[in-house]
Each structure stands twice: as C-alpha cells, then as structure tokens.
Design a protein around this motif. Sequence first.
Motif, PDB file in Angstrom:
ATOM      1  N   LYS A 357      41.893   6.337 -35.923  1.00 30.39           N
ATOM      2  CA  LYS A 357      40.845   7.337 -36.084  1.00 30.39           C
ATOM      3  C   LYS A 357      40.280   7.262 -37.498  1.00 30.39           C
ATOM      4  O   LYS A 357      41.018   7.063 -38.467  1.00 30.39           O
ATOM      5  CB  LYS A 357      41.385   8.737 -35.833  1.00 30.39           C
ATOM      6  N   LEU A 358      38.960   7.419 -37.610  1.00 28.64           N
ATOM      7  CA  LEU A 358      38.330   7.379 -38.931  1.00 28.64           C
ATOM      8  C   LEU A 358      38.894   8.474 -39.826  1.00 28.64           C
ATOM      9  O   LEU A 358      39.098   8.272 -41.027  1.00 28.64           O
ATOM     10  CB  LEU A 358      36.813   7.526 -38.792  1.00 28.64           C
ATOM     11  N   LYS A 359      39.170   9.625 -39.240  1.00 33.43           N
ATOM     12  CA  LYS A 359      39.745  10.743 -39.982  1.00 33.43           C
ATOM     13  C   LYS A 359      41.192  10.923 -39.484  1.00 33.43           C
ATOM     14  O   LYS A 359      41.421  11.250 -38.322  1.00 33.43           O
ATOM     15  CB  LYS A 359      38.931  12.008 -39.707  1.00 33.43           C
ATOM     16  N   TRP A 360      42.163  10.667 -40.342  1.00 33.27           N
ATOM     17  CA  TRP A 360      42.133  10.351 -41.764  1.00 33.27           C
ATOM     18  C   TRP A 360      42.637   8.936 -42.038  1.00 33.27           C
ATOM     19  O   TRP A 360      42.469   8.390 -43.114  1.00 33.27           O
ATOM     20  CB  TRP A 360      43.000  11.363 -42.512  1.00 33.27           C
ATOM     21  N   GLU A 361      43.253   8.332 -41.070  1.00 36.88           N
ATOM     22  CA  GLU A 361      43.890   7.031 -41.285  1.00 36.88           C
ATOM     23  C   GLU A 361      42.886   5.938 -41.619  1.00 36.88           C
ATOM     24  O   GLU A 361      43.086   5.147 -42.540  1.00 36.88           O
ATOM     25  CB  GLU A 361      44.702   6.637 -40.041  1.00 36.88           C
ATOM     26  N   LEU A 363      39.901   6.357 -42.868  1.00 32.43           N
ATOM     27  CA  LEU A 363      39.332   6.671 -44.186  1.00 32.43           C
ATOM     28  C   LEU A 363      40.289   6.251 -45.296  1.00 32.43           C
ATOM     29  O   LEU A 363      39.868   5.741 -46.338  1.00 32.43           O
ATOM     30  CB  LEU A 363      39.035   8.163 -44.274  1.00 32.43           C
ATOM     31  N   LEU A 364      41.585   6.452 -45.080  1.00 30.91           N
ATOM     32  CA  LEU A 364      42.591   6.046 -46.060  1.00 30.91           C
ATOM     33  C   LEU A 364      42.551   4.542 -46.295  1.00 30.91           C
ATOM     34  O   LEU A 364      42.586   4.077 -47.441  1.00 30.91           O
ATOM     35  CB  LEU A 364      43.983   6.474 -45.585  1.00 30.91           C
TER      36      LEU A 364
END
Length: 437
Positions: A357-361, A363-364
């Motif tokens: 998932k883009l949020k949050w993994e 994005l991290l």
Amino acid sequence: MSRGSEKPDESPKWMSFRTLLVSSMLLRVFLIIYGEWQDSHMEVRYTDIDYTVFSDAASLMASGESPYKRTTYRYSPLLALLLVPNSIFHRSWGKFIFSASDLLVGLFIREILKLRKVSEKVCTVSVMVWLLNPFTFTIGTRGNCEPIVCAMILWIILSLMKGNLSQAAFWYGLVVHFRVYPIIYALPIILVLDSKLFRSGQKPPLEDWNTLTSSTEKKTFRLKSLFSRERIMFGLISGGVFLACNAVSFYFYGHEFLHEALLYHLTRTDPRHNFSIYFYHIYLHYERQFSAVEKLISFLPQFTVQLALVFSFSKDLVFCMFLQTVAFVAFNKVITAQYFVWFYCLLPLILPWSRMKLKWEGLLCIILWIGAQTHWLLWGYMLEFKGVNVFLQLWMASLVFLAANTFVLVKIIQRHRFSPLFGQYVSSDGKNVKKLD
C-alpha cells in the motif's frame, strides 16, 4: 457505450490513456524546445553531456570517419548512425527520437498489461508512473539514449507474450549489441521457454491479473529439457544477430569498436565519484592499475545475486527481470543516475501484482530510496563544487544507498503476488491442464 453502462474500473475522461499520451507528448516537445533556449541563455546547460558525445560521434560518421575518434564514445555504431541527421536537419533530432521511444515505452506498458487483462484504471495509473515521472521525461529530452533500450526490452517481452519467438530473439540480439547490460536477461528468458509453457508460432496462454497462483510448486529440472526447440531457436537467432552486428561493426571500425563498445564495459574502472560502493577503493588504487582478475572479481556479488534471483523467480519473467536490473545496478562497479531508468521501465509492469500500500509502506520505501540518494548527492556537491575532501563520507553514503536499495528490493519481493507469465498448454489427453488454482 452510454454512461450508465460504463464499468466502475474505467478511467475518467480526464485521465484516459489517449489524453495521457497526448499531454505527455506535448510536455516532451516543450522540454526539448525549452532545453534549446536554456542551452543558449544560461550557464548551466539542459542538454546532457552524453548527447554532445553522441552528436560528435554522429558528425564524425557522417564525414566518413570513425565515431570512436570522439573521446568517451563507448556505444554501438548504430547509435551514431541513428543520430547522423543531427548534423543534417537539426541538432535536436536525437532528442525527438529518444522522446518518441519514451512514449513507445508507455504504449508497450499498456499493451503488456492489457494482454494480462489488467483493468483500464490500473493500466492508466501504471502508465502514468512512467510517462509522468520527472526522471523519465527529462532523460529523453536531455538527450539520453536509454529510452531506446527500454523500448526494445519491452518489445521483446511483448513479442514473447504474443508467441513471436523469432522476433523476440532478433530484437534481443540487437539490444545486447546496442547496450551490453540486457545480457543478464538471457537465462530467465531461456528458462521460461519451456515446451509446456511456450511453443513457437502459437500464442502462449497467459496468466491473467486476477488469477491466483501458488509459488510453492516444485519442478524437477532435467538437463534434456534444456535443449528444447524453442530454446535452441532463440539462442541461435539472438546469438546470430548479436554476432552479425558485432562482425559488421568490427569490419568498419576494427579494434576500436571491440575495445570501446564491448571490452571496456567488462573491465571498466572509474576513479570518479559515483553511487557505487566500489568507487572509493578504485579511487585509492587507480594509479597502480588493476589486474584482469581483480576487475572480474567485482562481478562475483552481481553474479551470485543474479543466479539466486533467476532460479527463484524466472517463471514470473517480468518481475524477475525487474529484480535482476535493480540488483545489477545496485552492485555495479559504476552507478550513475541514468542507470535507474533501466528498471523504471519495468516497474509499472509489476505494480498491479504488488500488495504494498502507498500509505504507509510504499511511502516509506520511496522516502528511504530518495533520501539515501539525496544524502549521497549532498556529499557529492561538497566534493565537486566546494572542493571539500569528503571522500570517506561519500563512500559511507554509497553504503547507505546500497542498504536502501536492498531494503526496498526485499520489501518489493515480500509484497509481490507471484504470478507466472505463461500458463500451461491444455493437452488433448488431459494430462497437462492449465493451472488455475
């Protein structure tokens, strides 16, 4: 189709593929024109220094001389030949060719995903990852040739998916001659050309996007099965094209071509600072000259990682190629920013199968990778523009960047939904049934 009958996964008109493609084309044309203005009016040039090298080599070829008389031209003569119109029509000719290849990559990404029945919305978003990426749309418009290589690699994948083995083999031989690094894809392509999965002249059954597959399938590998008709055919055609291109190039340019376009890349040692963890050691010991054995030893980590990835993921061909490319770049003796485009073109092809998932993994991972790169660039700026001796700090930043690449790669593997590219042919006797579990 009426509005009432539109499918929920269809993209809104403002983000349709046609709109995306046209806007991407206009953006690239604008950047090429702007680049001409910036080159003429500002101290910092928009055009990549490599483009000047390509253009000079093309000018030498147009006048009947060897393109290798241009210092640092270490590419196939085909690239110089492609840019001969630079000195006939306009110096931006090559930029338009590279940017057109960039758009072709977007077209091929969409076609590959559609063949695997990925929804229209997911297809469009995946294509946007390539076409609207600031890094990728500046690569071609600044005059870097990598989009041509990316387009050829995606065309090879597309040809295999359509069962055009001879076409895929021809382009594979050509792309390895044009740019040596795609040689790393030879083994996974050979392994995936199993007679149960691929038959020349027939469109192979493809595993769809929604097909659930298990990665726990055990398969006994027999040496006899290695020499299938498809594998031998692919090897002979691609090898023949590669040797023919090299033979013609050698006929015209002799040992200059052999050394600059091929051998140089196998034993390259660059003392200038770059993202590679090897640069500091090379810088410290450059004057004593490295032996051929020392130069080749640095390939050992690359070779080991490549084998591990190929034998683990070769059935999921596109994903395997992506992992190979990231690992190849991360462990290379020389790493420049343009090398990142090698795996950027494959990233949109694996995104529909990612559970991250883009949020949050997600994005991290993005922040970590960009952060590690920015950290390195800050030390590079201190060294190159301020003249501060920060070689040790720069090397440590290279180690951090390698760690970031490794972390992101492991996360991508963990969150990937394994999906073989080809399904099994349905046999008439019922023994080989396409796996749909």
